[in-house]
Structure formats: C-alpha cells, structure tokens
Write a protein that holds these residues in place. Structure first.
Motif, mmCIF file in Angstrom:
data_model
loop_
_atom_site.group_PDB
_atom_site.id
_atom_site.type_symbol
_atom_site.label_atom_id
_atom_site.label_comp_id
_atom_site.label_asym_id
_atom_site.label_seq_id
_atom_site.Cartn_x
_atom_site.Cartn_y
_atom_site.Cartn_z
ATOM 1 N N ASP A 200 31.588 61.935 49.133
ATOM 2 C CA ASP A 200 33.006 61.864 49.474
ATOM 3 C C ASP A 200 33.315 62.912 50.534
ATOM 4 O O ASP A 200 33.148 64.102 50.289
ATOM 5 N N ASP A 201 33.718 62.476 51.703
ATOM 6 C CA ASP A 201 34.017 63.402 52.790
ATOM 7 C C ASP A 201 35.417 63.157 53.327
ATOM 8 O O ASP A 201 35.811 62.012 53.545
ATOM 9 N N ALA A 202 36.129 64.244 53.532
ATOM 10 C CA ALA A 202 37.502 64.136 54.034
ATOM 11 C C ALA A 202 37.663 65.010 55.269
ATOM 12 O O ALA A 202 37.123 66.110 55.349
ATOM 13 N N LEU A 203 38.394 64.482 56.208
ATOM 14 C CA LEU A 203 38.621 65.172 57.474
ATOM 15 C C LEU A 203 40.116 65.457 57.598
ATOM 16 O O LEU A 203 40.932 64.539 57.529
ATOM 17 N N LEU A 204 40.453 66.706 57.763
ATOM 18 C CA LEU A 204 41.863 67.077 57.914
ATOM 19 C C LEU A 204 42.169 67.271 59.387
ATOM 20 O O LEU A 204 41.556 68.106 60.043
ATOM 21 N N LEU A 205 43.130 66.501 59.876
ATOM 22 C CA LEU A 205 43.420 66.543 61.309
ATOM 23 C C LEU A 205 44.728 67.261 61.624
ATOM 24 O O LEU A 205 45.127 67.346 62.774
ATOM 25 N N SER A 206 45.407 67.755 60.606
ATOM 26 C CA SER A 206 46.569 68.599 60.855
ATOM 27 C C SER A 206 46.707 69.573 59.689
ATOM 28 O O SER A 206 46.160 69.340 58.609
ATOM 29 N N THR A 207 47.442 70.633 59.937
ATOM 30 C CA THR A 207 47.559 71.663 58.896
ATOM 31 C C THR A 207 48.527 71.233 57.796
ATOM 32 O O THR A 207 48.550 71.832 56.729
ATOM 33 N N THR A 208 49.319 70.191 58.055
ATOM 34 C CA THR A 208 50.262 69.727 57.035
ATOM 35 C C THR A 208 49.704 68.562 56.228
ATOM 36 O O THR A 208 50.322 68.121 55.265
ATOM 37 N N ALA A 209 48.546 68.049 56.635
ATOM 38 C CA ALA A 209 47.917 66.968 55.874
ATOM 39 C C ALA A 209 47.163 67.582 54.691
ATOM 40 O O ALA A 209 46.828 68.765 54.706
ATOM 41 N N HIS A 210 46.914 66.745 53.695
ATOM 42 C CA HIS A 210 46.312 67.279 52.486
ATOM 43 C C HIS A 210 45.428 66.220 51.835
ATOM 44 O O HIS A 210 45.838 65.077 51.696
ATOM 45 N N VAL A 211 44.227 66.611 51.482
ATOM 46 C CA VAL A 211 43.344 65.693 50.751
ATOM 47 C C VAL A 211 42.752 66.442 49.566
ATOM 48 O O VAL A 211 42.193 67.522 49.722
ATOM 49 N N ASP A 212 42.916 65.866 48.396
ATOM 50 C CA ASP A 212 42.288 66.405 47.190
ATOM 51 C C ASP A 212 41.129 65.497 46.831
ATOM 52 O O ASP A 212 41.298 64.287 46.770
ATOM 53 N N SER A 213 39.994 66.090 46.571
ATOM 54 C CA SER A 213 38.841 65.273 46.281
ATOM 55 C C SER A 213 38.171 65.810 45.031
ATOM 56 O O SER A 213 37.804 66.975 44.980
ATOM 57 N N VAL A 214 38.073 64.970 44.042
ATOM 58 C CA VAL A 214 37.524 65.438 42.772
ATOM 59 C C VAL A 214 36.413 64.514 42.299
ATOM 60 O O VAL A 214 36.665 63.405 41.829
ATOM 61 N N PRO A 215 35.159 64.926 42.433
ATOM 62 C CA PRO A 215 34.089 64.158 41.812
ATOM 63 C C PRO A 215 33.972 64.575 40.347
ATOM 64 O O PRO A 215 34.069 65.760 40.033
ATOM 65 N N ALA A 216 33.817 63.620 39.469
ATOM 66 C CA ALA A 216 33.733 63.951 38.045
ATOM 67 C C ALA A 216 32.544 63.225 37.431
ATOM 68 O O ALA A 216 32.542 62.004 37.336
ATOM 69 N N LEU A 217 31.531 63.985 37.083
ATOM 70 C CA LEU A 217 30.327 63.379 36.513
ATOM 71 C C LEU A 217 30.218 63.714 35.034
ATOM 72 O O LEU A 217 30.326 64.875 34.650
ATOM 73 N N GLU A 218 30.024 62.678 34.245
ATOM 74 C CA GLU A 218 29.776 62.871 32.808
ATOM 75 C C GLU A 218 28.431 62.245 32.539
ATOM 76 O O GLU A 218 28.285 61.028 32.612
ATOM 77 N N ILE A 219 27.457 63.063 32.262
ATOM 78 C CA ILE A 219 26.106 62.525 32.141
ATOM 79 C C ILE A 219 25.571 62.763 30.738
ATOM 80 O O ILE A 219 25.382 63.906 30.324
ATOM 81 N N GLY A 220 25.354 61.673 30.033
ATOM 82 C CA GLY A 220 24.920 61.786 28.648
ATOM 83 C C GLY A 220 23.433 61.585 28.470
ATOM 84 O O GLY A 220 22.874 61.961 27.441
ATOM 85 N N ALA A 221 22.762 61.017 29.469
ATOM 86 C CA ALA A 221 21.328 60.740 29.344
ATOM 87 C C ALA A 221 20.544 61.808 30.087
ATOM 88 O O ALA A 221 21.078 62.463 30.972
ATOM 89 N N ASN A 222 19.256 61.984 29.728
ATOM 90 C CA ASN A 222 18.502 63.058 30.377
ATOM 91 C C ASN A 222 17.556 62.579 31.466
ATOM 92 O O ASN A 222 17.199 63.321 32.355
ATOM 93 N N ASP A 223 17.175 61.311 31.443
ATOM 94 C CA ASP A 223 16.240 60.816 32.443
ATOM 95 C C ASP A 223 17.010 59.991 33.480
ATOM 96 O O ASP A 223 16.919 58.771 33.527
ATOM 97 N N VAL A 224 17.809 60.675 34.285
ATOM 98 C CA VAL A 224 18.647 59.971 35.261
ATOM 99 C C VAL A 224 18.632 60.738 36.580
ATOM 100 O O VAL A 224 18.254 61.904 36.631
ATOM 101 N N LYS A 225 19.066 60.043 37.628
ATOM 102 C CA LYS A 225 19.335 60.734 38.890
ATOM 103 C C LYS A 225 20.831 60.640 39.117
ATOM 104 O O LYS A 225 21.399 59.549 39.057
ATOM 105 N N ALA A 226 21.447 61.758 39.337
ATOM 106 C CA ALA A 226 22.880 61.734 39.629
ATOM 107 C C ALA A 226 23.140 62.748 40.726
ATOM 108 O O ALA A 226 22.647 63.876 40.678
#
Lengths: 258, 404
Positions: B317-343
């Motif tokens: 997830d990539d965000a580009l801010l082109l003005s000082t009054t613009a705003h982007v909130d980006s929240v990745p949320a990973l919940e990983i219950g297994a142990n043999d995974v790639k995340a």
C-alpha cells in the motif's frame, strides 16, 4: 564581446556550500564547444558537486558565475539549463517506477527539441542509437532505471546523451562500475555523437577519478581537481601521468599554490 | 409504516428513516420478501459502520448517512449492459430469480455482503442489477460491461452478481456514473467454482457532490482465480468494503485499488482477505494519491486462520501526498494464526522524491510536468492490473485530468 568569444561553458569563481561545508572553493574552468575536457581528481574532491551545481540541484547553495554560450546559467532553473543545452549523465540516476523509458525519452526530446522529429523518425533514431549502445529494444517498455543494473543505467544515460545531443555534456563517473564491453560501447557512442551533425559541436566535461575511460575518449584538455579547486590543467598526457603516479604528487606540487 | 421499527432497535437520532420504510413497499417481492427488506433496513439503521468518526482531517460521519426517501430512484433504466459474448447468461436480477432460481440462489446473497451497514441498505432496496452466469469451462473472450448511472440528486442501489462454474473464465467491467449529488449504495458478489477465473473491475467516476458506497465480496472456489480492481476517481465520497473469503485451498486472489481524492473529496476503502483454507495466495496492491484537501483512508486486513497452513498473503500500500493539506491514513492489519505461511505487508506515505524531479528537470522537463509524470507513474503498477488496454488508458486519462 562578440558572439564567438562567448562560445563555451565559462565557469568563474564557482563556490558551493552544502550543510555549512564549503565543497567548491572557487572553480575557474572553461569547457569549449566541440572539445573533450576531462575532470580528474580523487574521491571527495568535489567533482560531482560541480556537476550538480552546474545543473542546478535544488539543495545546493551556489555562488559565482557560469555563462553558457553567453547565457547566465545560474539564473535558470534546472529544466531551462537543460533546454539551453546542458546535459548531465548521472553517476547514480534516479529510478522512476511507472514511467516507461520510451515515454520519458520522448518527453525529454520534446522538451529540449520541440516538434523537430515526427514520432516515427524519433523511433527510428532511438532504435539506431540503442543498437549502437547494445541496448535491447525491450528496454523501451521498462520503467525508468527501475531495477536496472549499474551498467544498464549507464547505458541508458548514454542513450539520452545520444538522443538529446546537447551543447555541453557533463559525464559524472560514467565509467565507474562498467565492464570493458560496456566501456567500449560508451566510448563508441560518444565517438558517434561527436561525428554526427547534431553533436560535432558538443563540448564534454568527463568526470572521472580513474583514467580508464580516457583510453576510449581522448581528452583535449585535462583538469585536476583537489579539495574543491582546479589545481592543474594540461593536455591528455596529464591523464597518463595520473595513471602512473596517482594524485599524491600533484597534491604535493600544488600544496604551496593553494 | 414507520411504526415497523422495533422499540428494542432504536434508530440513531441523527439518522431518521425519512420515510424509507414506506418506500420499501414499492419494491418487487421476487428477490427479497417485504419482511426481508424491512429487516435489512432495520439492520442498516442499527449497525455501526465501523469507520472512524469525523476529526481534524476526516469530515464524513458514516453513521449519519442515509438517503432521502424522495430521492430513491427504482427505475430500471439506470443500468446498461454490453455483452459481446454469446453463451453467457446475462440478465436482470428479477428475471434471473424467476427463470433460473436454482442458479441464482447459488450466488445471490451468499457472500455476506448484507451483513455490513451499507450492504444492508443496498440489500433493503435491491432491485437494479445484473446476474452474470458462466457455465462450466465457458471462456468469455470479451469483457461484459455493466454501467450504472444515477441521475443527478437520485439514490440508486445497484447489485451485481457473478456465478462462474468450474473452469469458466470471464471479465466484468463495472462503471459507476452519477450526476451531481447522486447517492449510490451498491453491492457486488462473485462466486466461483473450482478452476474458474474471474476478473471484476470497477471504475467509479461519479459527479461533483455525489457519493458512492460499495460492498463487494467474493468466494473463490478451489484453485480458482479472482481478481478485483477498483478505481475510485470521482465524487465527494467514495467508500468501499471489499472482502474475499477463501474457504477452499489453491485459489489466487488479486486485489487492486487506486484512488486520488482532490478538492475536498473523501475516500475510505477497507479490504479484507480471509484465508480460512490453506495453500491459497492473495496479493493486495493499493496506490493512492491525495492533493488539495483530499482525504483518504485505507484499512487492509489480512487474516490467516490457524489451520490455513501454506497461505501466502501479500499487501502493498503506497500513498503519495501532493499537498500539505491532503491526508492519507494507511493501516495494514495482519492477523496470522497459522505458523507455516508467508505474509508480507508494506506501506509508504510520502511526497514526491526531489531527486526524481531533479533528474527529469535535467532532461528539460518542467517541474510541474515532471511531478505529473512521476505521480502518474506511481499509479502505474496498479493501473497495469486492470483488464483491457482501453480501460487502462481511460484510467490514465482520468488521473492525468485530476493532476492538471
């Protein structure tokens, strides 16, 4: 002054400070049209700073004067310096993901030489220059410098030089990181540009700390830069001397002067 | 009729029903019974959106959003469908429910879209829409283009349903248009069987002051491929929930989102990939930019259940801010219950790199043009994941117009 006397890239008392440190301490240097100047010096002597000062890097605080064919270069923003005919081959060109090489080259050619070539002819020109440089046509569809190897980046810089055919070209450590084949291709490309109608009057300032590239492009003039100053200027035999002796001897000789 | 609201389910005072319950009576009973619709509308009023409240930057209160009953437009002319492929079943929802009830029931309402606040609203007024069915091993050569168009000031509730049987392959391009002040609250459901391959691209270009709120959900079959691509380009508010529930191993999910709020536009996107079966891959790619007072939020959920071993989930997830009054909130949320995974997840928020601009300037390109090229290039990895050259060019043109 008549028109002829203004020809050339005339650098006078150029000084540059970065973060409070004096990097360039008064550079006086003239690059002549149609001639090849080599700028040699050990690492950290300020060679790249000179290149960025001339091209107008926004973070460099520069004083002094630079006239390019009579035009006050330092008064211009970087894009206008380029359109006036100044080119820099970057030591570390920026990667710009999402911008395709072909589109970028076209935009640059359009900016510097608006409307002079119809698209089909531009494409033909590109293909010809790419073949000269040993660049695979698939490069055109790749993102600019994104994931390129060091050698690929340098070849792409040389392709831009060939396509833009500037009045003055600064090549910043273009030879570093190149294998012998790439170096030959670079030398050949510069030779081809100098032999072309567009490029026969191009003045070169080839920055290097190692004289290897000068086996492929023979300099008319060699300048030696140490600690932010040009300490010696001579013919191409000066490059051979540096190859034999390194910079220490010149540093000792000139210590009294500077 | 407003007495139909149960006293145990109080309606928030800021969201009065405005005669919405009465409006339900004018809807056809083929898709949902009057009782089902009433319960859905109750859920809409009862449920919280789960979105953040208004604050210093963000100005939209999702809890108070409700259409005006008088603006609700139930006419069937607000949809056009182009299907150049023969051999596909493509029809309106009511026809599908009447003529192919068994097929329809395999997909419609099976993805859980109506469980969210705005999915419930879309469900309450569901009527306008399309059912697309591909039989086993059918391959559609051309995209099916579905266009929803809300008249100025009107509220519409589009609902797209795709059912792809074993090995079927198809691409749907959904276009959302709307006049000034329009309100679109819709849903899309993708249900695929094993080895099916479905691409669903949604391009939203609604007008000034218009709002679009979408709930999308997919259930990929075993070894199936699902590709969602969303471009939120217009409107005052664009909000979306996109969920892929992986219940069978071997599937590949691709989610792509791009948005670019400018002026005072707001975009709020939540993507969720639920790995409930193992050996499946998912890749989420979000590219956003914001300028002027544009506001955007992205929440990217990746959940890997304890038994979903061998899952491979990626989120970029990539965000580009082109003005000082613009705003982007980006929240990745990973919940990983297994142990043999790639995340993997990676997120960046930043301004245009001065070294990139300088490099282009040294090639004679003016600063503004350089910044435009760099910003457009920034979106390119997302644009390339949209189907068809024309669509990609259209998105590029729309983004370029926003940058000028």
């Amino acid at each position: 002054m008549n028109r002829m006397s203004q020809q050339g890239l005339h650098i006078h008392d150029l000084r540059c400070r970065i973060a409070g440190n004096d990097i360039l301490k008064g550079i006086d240097l003239t690059v002549d049209s149609g001639r090849v100047h080599a700028l040699m010096g050990p690492n950290g002597s300020g060679k790249s700073t000179l290149a960025f000062s001339l091209t107008g890097h926004p973070q460099y605080e520069v004083t002094g004067s630079v006239e390019m064919d009579g035009e006050d270069l330092l008064a211009l923003p970087p894009d206008k310096r380029a359109r006036a005919g100044l080119f820099l081959s970057f030591q570390y060109p920026a990667a710009i993901p999402g911008v395709k090489v072909a589109n970028f080259l076209h935009a640059a050619r359009q900016a510097e030489r608006p409307g002079d070539l119809p698209p089909a002819k531009f494409r033909a020109l590109l293909l010809e220059k790419m073949e000269q440089l040993g660049i695979d046509p698939s490069f055109m569809g790749r993102y600019l410098n994104d994931g390129f190897s060091g050698g690929e980046k340098k070849r792409l810089e040389m392709l831009q030089l060939a396509v833009l055919a500037p009045k003055y070209a600064i090549l910043d450590e273009t030879d570093s990181g190149l294998d012998i084949d790439a170096l030959k291709a670079v030398g050949g490309s510069i030779g081809a540009l100098r032999a072309s109608d567009e490029g026969r009057n191009t003045g070169f300032l080839i920055i290097t700390h190692y004289p290897r590239i000068l086996q492929y492009v023979t300099p008319d003039v060699v300048h030696v830069m140490i600690d932010g100053r040009i300490v010696k200027t001579g013919g191409h035999d000066l490059a051979h001397r540096i190859e034999r002796e390194g910079y220490d001897k010149i540093r000792e000789e000139t210590a009294a002067v500077v | 009729m407003s007495s139909a609201i149960s006293p145990t389910q109080p309606v928030p005072s800021e969201a009065e029903p405005h005669g919405l319950f009465e409006k339900l009576s004018s809807l056809d009973g083929t898709l949902l019974s009057p009782e089902e619709r009433r319960r859905a509308l109750e859920r809409f009023f009862r449920l919280r959106s789960g979105r953040e409240k208004p604050g210093h930057f963000w100005k939209v209160d999702f809890e108070s959003i409700a259409p005006d009953a008088d603006s609700i437009d139930l006419t069937e002319t607000n949809i056009t469908v182009e299907n150049p492929n023969s051999g596909l079943l493509v029809c309106d929802l009511a026809t599908a429910a009447r003529m192919q009830p068994e097929l329809f029931a395999r997909a419609f309402g099976t993805t859980g879209v109506a469980a969210t606040k705005f999915g419930a609203l879309a469900s309450a007024f569901c009527g306008l829409g399309v059912f697309i069915y591909a039989r086993a091993d059918y391959a559609a050569d051309e995209p099916i283009v579905v266009r929803y168009d809300a008249p100025a000031g009107a509220a519409i509730f589009p609902w797209s349903v795709v059912l792809a049987e074993r090995g079927a392959r198809l691409t749907v391009v959904e276009r959302l248009a709307g006049g000034a002040g329009a309100f679109i609250c819709g849903a899309a459901e993708l249900v695929t069987e094993e080895h099916a391959d479905v691409t669903f691209a949604s391009v939203q270009q609604i007008g000034d002051g218009a709002r679009a709120i979408f709930t999308h959900a997919a259930r990929p079959g075993r070894d199936a491929a699902i590709s969602w691509a969303l471009a939120e380009l217009g409107g005052q508010l664009a909000a979306g929930d996109l969920t892929v529930s992986i219940d069978h191993p071997g599937s590949q999910t691709s989610i792509t989102g791009l948005f670019f709020p400018r002026s005072t536009q707001h975009v709020d996107l939540v993507s969720t990939v639920d790995h409930r079966a193992g050996e499946a891959t998912s890749e989420t790619v979000i590219k956003s930019a914001a300028t002027e007072k544009g506001q955007a939020r992205f929440l990217g959920n990746i959940r890997i259940a304890p038994h979903a071993q061998g899952s491979d989930a990626r989120l970029r997830d990539d965000a580009l801010l082109l003005s000082t009054t613009a705003h982007v909130d980006s929240v990745p949320a990973l919940e990983i219950g297994a142990n043999d995974v790639k995340a993997y997840h990676g997120a960046t928020v930043g301004a245009i790199d001065v070294e990139q601009v300088f490099y282009m300037e040294t090639r004679g390109i003016e600063r503004a043009a350089a910044e435009r090229m760099i910003a457009l290039g920034f979106f390119e990895p997302a644009i390339e994941r949209f189907p068809s050259t024309n669509l990609r060019d259209e998105i590029r043109a729309a983004l370029a117009a926003k940058l000028s």
